[in-house]
Design an enzyme around this catalytic site. Structure first.
Site, short mmCIF file in Angstrom:
data_model
loop_
_atom_site.label_atom_id
_atom_site.label_comp_id
_atom_site.label_asym_id
_atom_site.label_seq_id
_atom_site.Cartn_x
_atom_site.Cartn_y
_atom_site.Cartn_z
N ASP A 184 0.86 -1.18 0.00
CA ASP A 184 0.00 0.00 0.00
C ASP A 184 0.90 1.24 0.00
O ASP A 184 2.13 1.13 -0.14
CB ASP A 184 -1.01 -0.04 1.16
CG ASP A 184 -0.37 0.14 2.53
OD1 ASP A 184 0.88 0.28 2.60
OD2 ASP A 184 -1.10 0.13 3.53
N HIS A 185 0.27 2.41 0.17
CA HIS A 185 1.02 3.67 0.08
C HIS A 185 2.14 3.76 1.13
O HIS A 185 3.14 4.43 0.92
CB HIS A 185 0.06 4.85 0.25
CG HIS A 185 -0.77 4.75 1.49
ND1 HIS A 185 -1.87 3.91 1.58
CD2 HIS A 185 -0.63 5.31 2.72
CE1 HIS A 185 -2.39 4.00 2.79
NE2 HIS A 185 -1.66 4.84 3.51
N CYS B 185 2.86 -3.63 3.97
CA CYS B 185 2.09 -2.43 4.33
C CYS B 185 2.85 -1.75 5.46
O CYS B 185 4.05 -1.98 5.62
CB CYS B 185 0.64 -2.77 4.67
SG CYS B 185 0.40 -3.87 6.09
N GLY B 186 2.17 -0.91 6.25
CA GLY B 186 2.88 -0.21 7.31
C GLY B 186 3.46 -1.18 8.33
O GLY B 186 4.63 -1.10 8.70
N THR B 187 2.64 -2.09 8.79
CA THR B 187 3.06 -3.06 9.81
C THR B 187 3.17 -4.48 9.28
O THR B 187 3.78 -5.33 9.94
CB THR B 187 2.03 -3.11 10.94
OG1 THR B 187 0.76 -3.48 10.35
CG2 THR B 187 1.90 -1.77 11.65
N GLY B 188 2.52 -4.78 8.18
CA GLY B 188 2.40 -6.16 7.68
C GLY B 188 1.19 -6.88 8.26
O GLY B 188 0.80 -7.95 7.78
N GLY C 271 -2.13 -5.87 8.54
CA GLY C 271 -3.33 -5.83 7.70
C GLY C 271 -3.19 -6.75 6.49
O GLY C 271 -4.13 -7.49 6.14
N HIS D 243 8.04 -25.11 8.76
CA HIS D 243 6.89 -25.72 9.44
C HIS D 243 5.56 -25.43 8.75
O HIS D 243 4.66 -26.26 8.78
CB HIS D 243 6.79 -25.21 10.88
CG HIS D 243 7.87 -25.73 11.77
ND1 HIS D 243 7.81 -25.67 13.13
CD2 HIS D 243 9.07 -26.32 11.48
CE1 HIS D 243 8.90 -26.21 13.67
NE2 HIS D 243 9.69 -26.60 12.67
N ASN D 244 5.41 -24.24 8.21
CA ASN D 244 4.10 -23.80 7.72
C ASN D 244 3.99 -23.73 6.21
O ASN D 244 2.91 -23.43 5.69
CB ASN D 244 3.75 -22.42 8.31
CG ASN D 244 4.02 -22.34 9.80
OD1 ASN D 244 4.97 -21.69 10.24
ND2 ASN D 244 3.22 -23.03 10.59
N ARG E 10 5.64 -34.37 9.26
CA ARG E 10 4.63 -34.17 10.31
C ARG E 10 3.80 -32.90 10.12
O ARG E 10 2.71 -32.77 10.65
CB ARG E 10 5.28 -34.16 11.69
CG ARG E 10 6.12 -32.92 11.98
CD ARG E 10 6.83 -33.07 13.32
NE ARG E 10 7.48 -31.85 13.77
CZ ARG E 10 8.65 -31.40 13.31
NH1 ARG E 10 9.28 -32.05 12.38
NH2 ARG E 10 9.17 -30.29 13.80
N HIS E 11 4.32 -31.97 9.33
CA HIS E 11 3.59 -30.71 9.14
C HIS E 11 2.47 -30.83 8.12
O HIS E 11 1.58 -29.99 8.07
CB HIS E 11 4.56 -29.61 8.72
CG HIS E 11 5.71 -29.45 9.66
ND1 HIS E 11 5.56 -29.02 10.96
CD2 HIS E 11 7.04 -29.70 9.49
CE1 HIS E 11 6.74 -28.99 11.56
NE2 HIS E 11 7.66 -29.41 10.69
#
Ligand code: RB5
Length: 150
Positions: A8-9, A65-68, A70, A98-99, A132-133
């Site tokens: 974003d901006h 974004c600003g924080t990640g 959102g 793991h993910n 296992r994941h």
């Protein structure tokens, strides 16, 4: 690797630097915007990148974004998308091991561009451990299908 990227901006300059960095490593970058500093809504860009990952036209996605925060909330609404907000290289590595995270979220107001570059590099060069994941990831997918059916 084909990588879709969006911001974003708040993260336009950071995205430009990450795009140039990844191009220099010979990745193919699909830039889904935003392309200006005009205030915009991060869910629009999370959706564009998530759809590319869902369709397979991008192997991975990066959202800034600003924080990640959102971006990660928005991207995880898309089936098959496993978005991880990572502020350290260790988290980036674990999100892959793991993910099997296929979308990386970053915060341009909370991380330096240099730190983002090292996080992105670790994330792109770490493979999923599997085993296992696998059943855990299958449960995440079946949980989201169950919710749709209700
Ligand atoms: C935009 O001001 C800001 O809210 C956005 O970049 C992001 O930090 C949201 O999570």
């Amino acid at each position: 690797m084909n990588i879709a990227i969006g911001c974003d901006h708040a993260a336009l300059e950071a995205k430009r630097e990450i795009v140039e960095y990844l191009k220099s490593l010979e990745h193919v970058m699909l830039d889904e915007g935003t392309h200006s500093l005009k205030s915009c809504d991060y869910p629009d860009f999370a959706a564009a990148v998530s759809r590319k990952v869902q369709a397979g036209s991008a192997e991975r996605g990066i959202l800034i974004c600003g924080t990640g925060i959102g971006m990660s909330i928005a991207a995880n609404r898309f089936k098959g998308v496993r978005a991880a907000l990572c502020y350290t290289e260790e988290l980036a590595e674990l999100s892959r091991l793991h993910n099997d995270a296929n979308v990386l979220c970053l915060g341009a107001r909370t991380q330096s561009v240099d730190s983002m570059k090292s996080i992105v590099l670790r994330w792109l060069t770490t493979e999923w451990e599997g085993e296992r994941h696998g059943s855990r990831l299958n449960k995440i997918e079946s949980n989201s299908r169950g919710q749709d059916a209700e």
